[in-house]
Design a protein around this motif. Structure first.
Motif, PDB file in Angstrom:
ATOM      1  N   UNK A  30       0.628  -1.122  -0.213  1.00  0.00           N
ATOM      2  CA  UNK A  30      -0.050   0.054  -0.068  1.00  0.00           C
ATOM      3  C   UNK A  30       0.900   1.188  -0.058  1.00  0.00           C
ATOM      4  N   UNK A  31       1.487   1.450   1.212  1.00  0.00           N
ATOM      5  CA  UNK A  31       2.240   2.652   1.125  1.00  0.00           C
ATOM      6  C   UNK A  31       3.287   3.088   0.220  1.00  0.00           C
ATOM      7  N   UNK A  32       4.247   1.875   0.138  1.00  0.00           N
ATOM      8  CA  UNK A  32       5.402   2.074  -0.757  1.00  0.00           C
ATOM      9  C   UNK A  32       4.746   2.138  -2.127  1.00  0.00           C
ATOM     10  N   UNK A  33       3.990   1.330  -2.479  1.00  0.00           N
ATOM     11  CA  UNK A  33       3.477   1.350  -3.837  1.00  0.00           C
ATOM     12  C   UNK A  33       2.905   2.691  -4.165  1.00  0.00           C
ATOM     13  N   UNK A  34       2.068   3.371  -3.401  1.00  0.00           N
ATOM     14  CA  UNK A  34       1.390   4.588  -3.330  1.00  0.00           C
ATOM     15  C   UNK A  34       2.533   5.645  -3.476  1.00  0.00           C
TER      16      UNK A  34
END
Length: 117
Positions: A30-34
């Motif tokens: 989630x966070x890193x991909x975003x």
């Protein structure tokens, strides 16, 4: 570097280690991909993509070795998850690969928490 753990309790596996590994996976997915998707700086984007791959490889290694641990101690872990007190907090002896996986999972979780700040 400190010594690898030789044992872990079923309660630690069920209520600490596995939830932290799942939280790390959520952060990566989630966070890193975003952050990668929103990044406009190509060098930073490449660094984040490399970091994501590094996390994913580490998670795969950890999962593989934790699966081995869970197979060896499946009954004790199920008892802990079900709240059965007879084996609810059994001490599990880790082999060398499992010990590395446990230590790596905790270290990866700490790194993931640093990233999310």
């Amino acid at each position: 570097m400190h010594a690898l753990p030789e044992t872990i309790t079923t309660r630690e596996v069920v209520y600490d280690l596995i939830p932290k590994l799942k939280a790390t996976e959520r952060l990566v997915d989630g966070t890193l991909q975003g952050r990668i998707e929103r990044c406009t700086d190509e060098a930073e984007k490449a660094r984040l993509e490399e970091l994501k791959i590094e996390f994913e490889l580490e998670i795969s290694m950890i999962r593989m070795n934790l699966e081995h641990l869970m197979q060896r101690y499946s009954q004790q872990l199920e008892d802990a998850a079900q709240g059965r007190h007879s084996e609810g907090n059994a001490v599990l002896t880790l082999d060398a690969h499992e010990a590395v996986a446990v230590e790596s999972a905790w270290a990866l979780y700490r790194r993931a928490q640093e990233l999310s700040r």
